[in-house]
Structure formats: C-alpha cells, structure tokens
Design an enzyme around this catalytic site. Structure first.
Site, PDB file in Angstrom:
ATOM      1  CG  HIS A  45       1.228  41.465  36.230  1.00 25.15           C
ATOM      2  ND1 HIS A  45       1.051  40.104  36.324  1.00 25.15           N
ATOM      3  CD2 HIS A  45       0.267  42.010  37.011  1.00 25.15           C
ATOM      4  CE1 HIS A  45       0.035  39.849  37.129  1.00 25.15           C
ATOM      5  NE2 HIS A  45      -0.460  40.992  37.553  1.00 25.15           N
ATOM      6  CG  ASP A  92      -3.977  42.122  36.876  1.00 28.19           C
ATOM      7  OD1 ASP A  92      -3.354  41.184  37.396  1.00 28.19           O
ATOM      8  OD2 ASP A  92      -3.921  43.280  37.305  1.00 28.19           O
ATOM      9  CG  ASP A 146      -0.576  41.461  41.586  1.00 29.02           C
ATOM     10  OD1 ASP A 146      -0.623  41.615  42.817  1.00 29.02           O
ATOM     11  OD2 ASP A 146      -1.363  42.018  40.808  1.00 29.02           O
TER      12      ASP A 146
END
Length: 1040
Positions: free
Chosen positions: A260, A262, A372
C-alpha cells in the site's frame, strides 16, 4: 554412551531457541551471527547532494565527491546520490554475494542504467544480491548507484510519525560493504522462527505446540553454527515437522503480495513516484526468484507516473502482468476517499481507472480494492456494479473505535439494492509479514467461521511502500500445508474471490453505508481543500455540459476531451483518501490547492469558449448570456455587471439546462416583483427580512430568533432557542490529530456570544434584503456574516467570512428546530440516507459526527427544516438540533491546517410536507451551481433555449458529457438518477439533434438490449429508488 535426557522445561527451552536466533544476544556464537560470512568494504564510495529529484541519466553526470560510512546528508526532501564501486574478492567464487547497505532514508539501487531494488531499513531491505553464486568467469568489478531520498518510509515527522516534517533532519550512512550471504543459515532461521511462532501461538494446551518446541530444541542440539555440515540434519528435522499435513477441513489463507502506497500523505506527490519505483522493482525481483509469487497493485495514477518516469521498469511490469504475477486491482484512478467525493467523481475514478487498465494491461479489474479509507458510501455497490465490478476488498473498519463490525466476508447491499461480495482480511491488516501469529489471528479472528473457509492475507510493508520481502515469502511457502495451522497458498485476488463465491450460500448481508467509527474529523479538516473539491466538481460539470451542447450545435466546435481528462485526473488525484480529507502534510495541501487553481483557471477558459460556440450566429443584441447548468427552470436574483465594475440586481428566468439573453448592462433596471423583500430594523436593533415565503428575524447580535413559513405561519426555530448560534469546542483527540474528533469534545461546548448593536441592514429590500454583523470568536479569531433573503427564494443564506487562528478548537453553527423526529436525512452520492438523532445504542452514539454533501433535513409529518451548504461535509443532528461543522484547527501532520481566511455559505430552508415535495434537493443544487453570467458574443441570441428537461422532480439529470470512446463519433453520455427514493416513470425532453439513444453502463458500454424509442424529442425512462441510469446519445451530423 546414552544421550542426555531432555528435560524440556517450557520457558527455558523456548528462550534457548529464541537466543539461538536472536539478532541482539549471543550473536558471536548463535545461528544469526552466521547469516553473513566474509566481508569487505566497497572499493570506492562517492556522493553528491541535490534538492531535486533528478533522472538517472542526469544524476550520473554530476560531480561526485569522496564519501565514507558514517557521513551525514540531508536535509529532509533532498536526495543523496551515491556511486558505489565494487571489487569482489576472488576467494568468494561459488558464494552468494550481497551489497549490504544501511542508511537512513529510502534507497534505490541502479545497475546498468535501470533500477533493480529498493533499500530501506524500515522495510527490512538492507542488502542487494549481486550474484546468487559467483562464477569463475563473472566480472569481479562493477559500479552501482544508490539514490537515497532524505525521508523515511513514513515521511520525516519531528518527534512522532504524524508530526509536521522536520525540515532540518539529517540522515546517515551506517553500512556499505560486500559480504557473503549464507542462504542455508537464512532458511534455518526461517524454520526456527516459525517453530517458535507455532509453539507460542498454539499455547501450552496444544499437542502440536509442544511438537514444534521440541523440534526446534532438537534442531539447536544438532546444529553447530561453526560447522555448516550440521545444517542439513537440522533442516531435515524441520522438514519432517512441516511435512506433516493437516486435514481437508483446514481454513485456506490466500496470501497475496501487497504494498500500500499512499499517493500523498506524510510526503509529497513527487516522492510517491519514487516510492512506487523502489517498491515495485523489488517486487519484480522477487517474482523472478519466486515464480509462484503474486503481487496485487492498485491505483492507475501511480502506474501512469511510473510509465512516464521509469519506462524500462514499466515495460517489465507489463511483462510480469502478462505472466499473472503482477496483478492490477481496484479499477480506480487512486484509492479515493469513500465519503466526500460526489457520485459523479466516484464514477470518474472507475472510468479513468478501468480504461487505463484496459489500455495498458489488456483487461479491466474485477475487484474494487480500497484497503485504507475512512468510510464507504452506501452508493458504492451500485457504482461498482455499473463499472463491471462485483467484488470488494477493504479492511479499515477493523479500526472502529466503538463497535466491532460483525463480518469479514459478507454481501453488501447498497442504497438501490445492488449487492457486491465483500471481504475484510480477518488479520485486520494489509501489511502482514508472514508470521505464525498473523496466520493464526486470521483464522481465530474470522467472524464468519462456518460460513466462509477462505481468507485474504495481504503481506508486505505498506502505507509508505516497501512491499514484500524474500523472508516473508519463505515463511509463507513453508507454512503451505502444516498440521495445526491453516493451509496457506500464494494466490491472486481473483482466486480468493472465486473460492469465496463458490461457497457463499450462508453469507450474511449488510445493508447501507459502512461507517468508520473513527476519523470523523476528516469531514472538516482543511476547509480550503474541501471548498476546492466542491467548486472544481461544479466547474467540470459545467464545462462538460456547455461543451456538449456546443458540440451538438456547432460543426466547428472541438470538444476539449484531452484538456478535460487532464483536469479530471487532477481532481481525482486530489480525492485520494489522505488529500481531500485534509490528513496530509502542508506541502501536499499546497500542491492540492495548486491543482484546484489549475482546474479553476483552465476550466473557466473552456467554459467561455463553449459558451461562445454555443450561441454563435444567433441574431440579437450584445449583452450577457445567463446560463443555467441545472435540469430545471430557475427564477433567481442575480448581480449582473455594469460598466465601471459595479453590479445591478436583476430577476432572471432561465430554462432548464439552457440559456437566456439579458439586455446590455446599461439598460438593466431593477424591476420590483409583486412580492418584494421587506427589511425592517426595530428599535432594539433586531432585523426582520420577509419575502412572502419565509420571514426571518435576527436578534441584535445576528442570531436567528424566528424563522416562519409565511403561508402556514409555522415557526421553525425551537421555542426559547436561537439559531445561527456559533459554538466552539475543545478538540484534542487521542492521537490522530487531523483525523479524529472524539465524542468527549461535545462536553466542552461554549456558545460564541456577540455584542448587541453589531447587526446592521445591508441591502434594504426589493429584489434582495440583507443584514450583516461582526462576531469575535476568540481573541485571535473573528467572523463577519451577511444574512441574505432574495425574492421568491425558499431559503435564507448566510454568507460567512472567518479569520481563523486557533489551535485544537472546533467551530460549528447550530439550529435548534421546532421539529421532532428520530431520524434525520443526509444527502450522499446520487441520493440520501437516514441516520438516528438519538444515542440509543453504541452504533448510534458512535455516529456523533457524520458526513453529508449539500444538505441535511430534519422532518416530521407535514413540516421540516433543511440545512444547505456550498462546501461543508461534517454534520450532525442530535435531538432536534441541526449542527454544521465549519472549521477545525489540528496541528499534525500540518501545523498550519485551516489557519487563515475562509469564505463559505450555508442556508436554512423551512418547508411544508416532505423535503422531496418541497424541493430541498433542487434548492441545494441551486445554491451549489449558481447561474452563470457570461459575455455574449456579437450577435448574442435573442431568445431563451433549453437543451434538456425532465418531467419528474424525482429524477436529476446529473451529467452531460461527450462519450469517451471514439471522439470522432458525435456521441454524448447523459447520467440521471432517482433522487427521492421512489419508483418513477418520466420523460426526458431533448432539443438536440439526436439520431439514436441507447442505455449504457457507467463505463459507457452500450446495453445490447437498451435501445430507446425517441418520440417527439422525448425519451421515456423508468427508475427504481436511487437508481443511476446512463444514456448514450448519438447525435445527427451538424448542418454545415
């Protein structure tokens, strides 16, 4: 001689094995100390520092100066390039040789002009494999470059992870050497750590736990770290244990590599590009060494960045995608916030994302991937359906602060009844590391035992990138089928969901939104970002509409498809779940504001061009063109420009999605309607505004003491209470400053009281009446407000300007209503939903702060009160008090968040009957989409014109745009939705030269059975509650 008895005391045996593999204790004689053998320093080390993120070809041309281990470099956000010249000793022939590199910051190794691996201490990547086995003829000397970013995996916070970045932080190189790597030692360490994990995880009541411990103990007995010839005996003991398989009923864990990243958060957008390269090139390296390894990757934007910046790496990504190892997932442009973007913006996330994946990888994604984000709109299932997706993976609800969500695998039913299969990895993480503890938690924590026997296990460092490691893979492969543990298989998301679908008869269904009981502050933090988001959604809507109409009416007009795609992608980028929410550092917020300014500037240019083309050639006087971009007729007061920069009020009538001419500014005269606005100021300083529809009374400090629906005489403000009451709260969360507002903030409520005599009349009546006042919020902050009532308008507007200089304070405005209801209604994407106004259960009081889009409403039978806004999202209704959240003042990760000047408008609308029948939805649209006064070309059109109208107020024509496919073909896409929550038939009236009308999905793919009959320029459409419909209109060739 007989073997010594094994006493096998649990604690001493366990700790004996722990010390044998410890990186801290007894490394001079334990197995861990043998992981690396002979070593030597690098031959030559040199470096240079730069504040820029340079391409490789440019960086290697720079002036490198001598460097050494122990050197410091920085500061934050700079880059240090190292040139590493290596000479491998001849004696290492036949050995596996690594470059061991430990530095602060994130590193990327370049070899022969291409990136080959990331190096990050925080991501457990501190060595690069130069060769698996040094051959006799292999070169002994080579030169590498290591590009080190002066930031960590999770940014560079000063004192804590989420603190604002430390601009003066320095970084250090602590290790740079060549070393022989002992792969056999590594595999023994993996086995011993797994056996320890099994012993601890299964506990003292489990037979298999003792078997694991005793096996590990026996391995220590037979393994002499100084004698590698003893290693195979120990390995055989481990293999015998792990080779004992479980039964057929074992739970199956589908382990998928994951990283992941961001798109921006505690680092800027441009650093994300490098994070992607560091993480993905490492994943590709693992794929080469582990053909069974599968890696899932979301976010088309990140792939597009890598394609542009690292074309060689991108080609390899496409190659591994063809092999099925690099698996694009998600279908969206970025992993967006699930609450704040409009319904159309959510559609565009999929439209841009799915088209990118189809173009670049040959197929669209079949799973929505949003691990998320801070909540999930009840319209997402329908939007997914319309974009070809029936499967959804996330895990953020495991963060719920109050209630534990009751499922990990379930069907999710959206607002319109659409259903998708949802899976939350039961390990409650998207960054697993392959430990036994995580594997056992995945089974034990599964809330759908007996209903679902398959679970996802996403492994790899995440948030700031990093991704999987070889050690994680070695652990998971070893645990593939071991008695006492679930079965583990390296798998793809498609394989996981196929397994879940094959055994889904007993799954439960969750209806409505998936509300995250945390991060409620993100509905309000960084108000300027929220305002930019709402404004730019409007601008792009208006540009697309006018450009579509110009395309239909002008043979010469070229639809600005490329420019609009660029602007949409900027907006979608800003809707990433740490940007539009305001939970990012100052640098990211400033970049986001620049993106909004680009959209405003270029959007307004495109708007003017489309308007000029739209009405070119029609006879009429010069003057202004009033454009209505909403699908209903509007009669409103406008401030029209006059010579010299002044403005004149005019009451204008504009048809649905069309325009009306206005005489030249010099001839504008304010004509009083039959029922003008009256403004009266009493001797006590209070002011009354009355337009014959509503009557508004303000006390001498600007608070609302009365709001009456004139026709019925019904009072909307609770008896003895006042509305437009500003209130200030202490706002100190437990940790996540920009993210969270806690329930206990409600206990700190302090009304902000003004001074009598500050209220003054602004506009004295006629077409518009207004009053204004000043209010000192605190010694550091103040606001001014104009309360405005227009002729014929069913709501009163509150134009507000705030100078905000606070720390950990929360500003709201309250309206106590003379209405009683246990449910309040809030607008969401393409519809609305109800939430409780009471705190009966923990599920109710966990929603003390919720989100809404343009309006919320509290109604009882026959009457209600709606609160509208033009750029706010945080809201609540507690009892009978409607509250709109205005401004916060968090200090991390951006210490400047919300500081400064703010402008916004909210409005209050009392109404008879239901909010649907009263037109609350239309009123909120009108507040957010003001009529446009555009300079008309010469000659200007002499008559009004409407392109589209809809016969039912329950149906909103939300979007008009050019079709994405084959721009040469003159086709438009229209998107409509049912807004009342009803079954309805309606007519769509068209004034454009339409040749053919076909139903299509949200990706604009025609429905083979969706051809519609066009009669008298009308199409009949049928809707179910909250249904979204898309139409493909093929235009006739324009006259030349």
């Amino acid at each position: 001689m007989a073997a010594a008895p094994a006493l096998k005391h649990w604690r001493t045996t366990l700790e004996r094995v722990e010390k044998f593999v410890s990186p801290l204790y007894f490394t001079d004689c334990n197995l861990r100390g043998r992981l690396f053998g002979a070593s030597c320093p690098v031959a030559v080390l040199s470096s240079f520092l730069t504040p820029e993120r340079l391409p490789y070809q440019e960086a290697v041309q720079r002036d490198f100066r001598p460097a050494q281990v122990g050197d410091s470099f920085g500061p934050t956000w700079w880059t240090c390039w190292f040139r590493v010249e290596l000479t491998i000793p001849e004696a290492w022939v036949g050995q596996e040789v690594h470059l061991c590199w430990e530095s602060d910051g994130e590193g990327l190794v370049w070899r022969d002009g291409e990136p080959v691996q990331g190096l990050t201490k925080e991501g457990e990547k501190t060595s690069y494999v130069l060769t698996d086995r040094l051959g006799e003829r292999d070169p002994r000397s080579l030169t590498l470059y290591v590009e080190v970013a002066c930031n960590g995996l999770l940014g560079a916070g000063k004192g804590s992870m989420i603190a604002a970045p430390d601009p003066e932080k320095m970084f250090q190189l602590s290790r740079a050497e060549l070393a022989v790597f002992h792969r056999d030692v590594h595999m023994l360490l993996v086995d011993l750590e797994l056996l320890l994990g099994i012993a601890k995880g299964l506990g003292k009541d489990n037979q298999r736990s003792f078997q694991a411990l005793y096996t590990a103990n026996q391995m220590v007995n037979v393994c002499d770290p100084a004698q590698p010839e003893t290693f195979p005996v120990a390995q055989a003991l481990a293999s015998r244990f792990f080779g004992q398989h479980g039964g057929e009923s074992q739970h199956t864990i589908h382990a998928t590599g994951h990283c992941h990243i961001d798109t921006a958060w505690l680092w800027p957008f441009k650093e994300t590009v490098r994070k992607c390269a560091r993480s993905w090139v490492t994943a590709l390296q693992l794929m080469e060494r582990n053909p069974e390894f599968i890696f899932a990757c979301s976010q088309a934007q990140q792939l597009e960045w890598v394609k542009s910046r690292y074309p060689g790496l991108y080609s390899r990504i496409q190659e591994f995608a063809c092999r099925g190892q690099f698996v694009p997932v998600g279908g969206t442009w970025v992993e967006m916030d699930g609450n704040l973007p409009s319904g159309e913006a959510m559609v565009r996330q999929f439209l841009q994302g799915q088209n990118f994946f189809l173009q670049e990888f040959g197929k669209m994604c079949s799973e929505f991937w949003l691990p998320d984000t801070f909540g999930y709109s009840a319209q997402l299932p329908q939007i997914m359906h319309g974009c070809g997706i029936r499967r959804f993976l996330t895990q953020k609800l495991s963060w719920n602060l109050v209630n534990s969500f009751p499922h990990h695998t379930f069907f999710w039913e959206g607002l319109d009844g659409s259903r998708v299969l949802v899976h939350f990895p039961p390990g409650d993480s998207y960054g697993m590391q392959g430990s036994v503890e995580e594997v056992l938690k995945t089974v034990a924590n599964n809330r759908d035992k007996g209903r679902a026997n398959h679970s996802a296990f996403l492994f790899g460092f995440g948030d700031g990138g990093g991704g999987p490691t070889q050690t994680m893979l070695d652990r998971l492969k070893r645990l593939s089928n071991t008695d006492g543990l679930p079965r583990v298989q390296l798998s793809s998301p498609r394989q996981l969901f196929s397994a879940l679908e094959s055994d889904s008869e007993q799954l439960c269904t969750w209806v409505g939104e998936l509300f995250l009981e945390l991060h409620n502050g993100t509905y309000t933090t960084h108000a300027q970002i929220k305002k930019g988001n709402r404004e730019c959604e409007r601008i792009l809507h208006d540009v697309e509409l006018l450009s579509s109409l110009a395309l239909a009416r002008s043979a010469q007009f070229l639809y600005p498809a490329a420019q609009l795609q660029h602007l949409w992608r900027l907006l979608l980028l800003n809707q990433f779940h740490d940007v539009v929410t305001g939970s990012c550092i100052q640098m990211v917020a400033e970049e986001a504001m620049c993106h909004y300014e680009d959209i405003r500037s270029h959007g307004n240019t495109l708007l003017s061009a489309a308007a000029a083309a739209l009405c070119a050639g029609e006879p009429g006087p010069e003057g202004l063109l009033i454009v209505n971009t909403l699908p209903w007729k509007r009669i409103e007061v406008m401030a029209l420009p006059k010579p010299g920069g002044a403005h004149s009020l005019a009451l204008v009538t504009v048809p649905s999605m069309g325009y009306a001419p206005v005489p030249p500014p010099t001839s504008l005269q304010p004509l009083l309607p039959q029922q003008p606005v009256f403004v009266v100021q009493e001797t006590d300083g209070s002011v009354t505004l009355d337009n014959g529809i509503i009557r508004v009374k303000l006390d001498p400090t600007g608070r609302l003491t009365s709001l009456v629906l004139v026709a019925s005489g019904r009072e909307a403000i609770a008896e003895g209470a006042v509305g437009n009451q500003f209130v200030l709260f202490d706002d100190v969360p437990l940790y996540w400053d920009a993210w969270d507002v806690m329930d206990y903030h409600l206990e700190t409520r302090k009304p902000v009281l003004g001074q009598a005599g500050t209220l003054a009349v602004g506009t004295e009546g006629g077409l518009r009446g207004s009053a204004w006042f000043l209010l000192q919020i605190s010694p550091n902050s103040r606001l001014s407000q104009e309360v405005v009532l227009d002729v014929g308008c069913p709501y009163v507007r509150f134009h507000t300007e705030v100078h905000w200089h606070e720390a950990h304070k929360f500003l709201k405005v309250e309206f106590p209503a003379r209405v009683r209801s246990s449910q309040a209604t809030y607008e969401i994407q393409f519809g609305h939903l109800q939430r409780p106004t009471h705190y009966n259960t923990s599920w109710d009081w966990a929603r003390f702060e919720v989100w809404a889009h343009r309006w919320m409403d509290l109604s009882e039978h026959g009457f209600g009160l709606a609160l509208l806004n033009d750029c706010k999202y945080g809201a609540s209704v507690r009892g009978s008090i409607l509250s709109l959240s205005l401004l916060r003042a968090p200090k991390a990760p951006d210490a400047t968040a919300d500081t400064g000047r703010h402008e916004f408008t909210y409005a209050l609308m009392p109404h008879k009957g239901s909010f649907q029948d009263a037109g609350v939805i239309q009123a909120a649209y009108s507040l957010n989409f003001p009529l446009l006064a555009l300079p008309a070309p010469s000659p200007a059109p002499a008559t009004s014109w409407s392109a589209f109208s809809v016969s039912s107020p329950a149906v909103v024509l939300e979007t008009v745009k050019q079709a994405e496919s084959s721009p040469q073909r003159r086709s438009l896409v229209l998107r409509l939705y049912e807004a009342h929550g009803s079954h309805v038939d309606c007519w769509l009236h068209l004034s454009l030269p339409v040749q053919e009308a076909i139903l299509c999905d949200l990706l604009e793919r025609p429905d083979p059975a969706g051809h519609l009959t066009l009669r008298d320029n009308r199409l009949k459409l049928t809707f179910s509650p909250f249904q979204v419909l898309s139409l493909l209109l093929v235009l006739q060739p324009p006259p030349h």
